[in-house]
Motif scaffolding. Structure first.
Motif, PDB file in Angstrom:
ATOM      1  N   PHE A   1     -23.483 -46.058  22.737  1.00  0.00           N
ATOM      2  CA  PHE A   1     -24.503 -47.096  22.758  1.00  0.00           C
ATOM      3  C   PHE A   1     -24.789 -47.477  21.308  1.00  0.00           C
ATOM      4  O   PHE A   1     -25.091 -46.627  20.483  1.00  0.00           O
ATOM      5  N   ILE A   2     -24.688 -48.757  21.006  1.00  0.00           N
ATOM      6  CA  ILE A   2     -24.854 -49.246  19.634  1.00  0.00           C
ATOM      7  C   ILE A   2     -25.963 -50.286  19.599  1.00  0.00           C
ATOM      8  O   ILE A   2     -26.033 -51.168  20.464  1.00  0.00           O
ATOM      9  N   ALA A   3     -26.797 -50.180  18.595  1.00  0.00           N
ATOM     10  CA  ALA A   3     -27.856 -51.165  18.386  1.00  0.00           C
ATOM     11  C   ALA A   3     -27.735 -51.776  17.004  1.00  0.00           C
ATOM     12  O   ALA A   3     -27.237 -51.147  16.072  1.00  0.00           O
TER      13      ALA A   3
ATOM     14  N   VAL B   1     -32.738 -55.823  16.822  1.00  0.00           N
ATOM     15  CA  VAL B   1     -32.144 -57.143  17.025  1.00  0.00           C
ATOM     16  C   VAL B   1     -31.442 -57.223  18.378  1.00  0.00           C
ATOM     17  O   VAL B   1     -31.710 -58.112  19.183  1.00  0.00           O
ATOM     18  N   ALA B   2     -30.527 -56.287  18.613  1.00  0.00           N
ATOM     19  CA  ALA B   2     -29.742 -56.326  19.852  1.00  0.00           C
ATOM     20  C   ALA B   2     -29.095 -54.968  20.061  1.00  0.00           C
ATOM     21  O   ALA B   2     -28.996 -54.161  19.134  1.00  0.00           O
ATOM     22  N   ALA B   3     -28.650 -54.727  21.295  1.00  0.00           N
ATOM     23  CA  ALA B   3     -27.968 -53.476  21.596  1.00  0.00           C
ATOM     24  C   ALA B   3     -27.007 -53.680  22.758  1.00  0.00           C
ATOM     25  O   ALA B   3     -27.152 -54.632  23.543  1.00  0.00           O
ATOM     26  N   ILE B   4     -26.044 -52.784  22.848  1.00  0.00           N
ATOM     27  CA  ILE B   4     -25.050 -52.866  23.909  1.00  0.00           C
ATOM     28  C   ILE B   4     -24.710 -51.454  24.374  1.00  0.00           C
ATOM     29  O   ILE B   4     -24.632 -50.518  23.572  1.00  0.00           O
TER      30      ILE B   4
ATOM     31  N   TYR C   1     -28.205 -53.589  10.045  1.00  0.00           N
ATOM     32  CA  TYR C   1     -27.678 -52.247  10.228  1.00  0.00           C
ATOM     33  C   TYR C   1     -27.238 -52.054  11.678  1.00  0.00           C
ATOM     34  O   TYR C   1     -27.885 -52.574  12.592  1.00  0.00           O
ATOM     35  N   CYS C   2     -26.204 -51.263  11.862  1.00  0.00           N
ATOM     36  CA  CYS C   2     -25.889 -50.811  13.209  1.00  0.00           C
ATOM     37  C   CYS C   2     -26.266 -49.335  13.320  1.00  0.00           C
ATOM     38  O   CYS C   2     -26.238 -48.605  12.319  1.00  0.00           O
TER      39      CYS C   2
END
Length: 114
Positions: free
Chosen positions: A28-30, A43-46, A90-91
Motif C-alpha cells: 500500500f503506497i501513499a 494527497v492520494a493512496a493506492i 513524498y511517497c
C-alpha cells in the motif's frame, strides 16, 4: 521497504507532471506533500493490488494514482496544476492503521509557476 520518489520539476499553472515512486516491494503506497511553511498533508493512496484508490479533496479530479506491479512502481499523474500544488512530494509505505507510515521516500520537488 525502500522508496524513491522522482519526476518533480518546474511547470506552469495548468500543466501536468507525473511523479513516480519506485518501491522495493509491492505494498500500500501513499503520496504526501509538504509546502513551505505548512504541515505535510495526504494527497492520494493506492492499495497493493491497485484495486482501490483514495484522494484528498484537493487532488480529486485532477490527480490520478496508479501502479505497475510488475515494476513495483506507483505513479501520481497530476493535471491542471495550480501554484498551490507547489510542494515537496513524498511517497510512503508501511501504513500502521493509525494514520502513520513507517517508510518514506526522499521527496521530489514540484514547483508550479503562475
Amino acid at each position: 521497504v525502500q522508496l524513491q520518489a522522482y519526476g518533480g520539476g518546474l511547470v506552469q499553472a495548468g500543466g501536468s507532471l507525473r511523479l513516480s515512486c519506485a518501491a522495493s516491494s509491492s505494498s500500500f503506497i501513499a503520496w504526501f506533500r509538504q509546502a513551505p511553511g505548512k504541515e505535510r498533508e495526504f494527497v492520494a493512496a493506492i492499495t497493493r493490488n491497485g484495486g482501490s484508490t483514495y484522494y484528498a479533496n484537493s487532488a480529486r479530479g485532477r490527480f490520478t494514482v496508479s501502479r505497475d506491479n510488475a515494476k513495483t512502481t506507483v505513479y501520481l499523474q497530476m493535471n491542471s496544476l495550480k501554484p498551490e500544488d507547489t510542494a515537496v512530494y513524498y511517497c510512503a509505505a508501511g501504513y500502521s492503521g493509525d494514520g502513520s507510515y513507517e517508510y518514506w521516500g526522499q521527496g521530489t520537488l514540484v514547483t508550479v509557476s503562475s
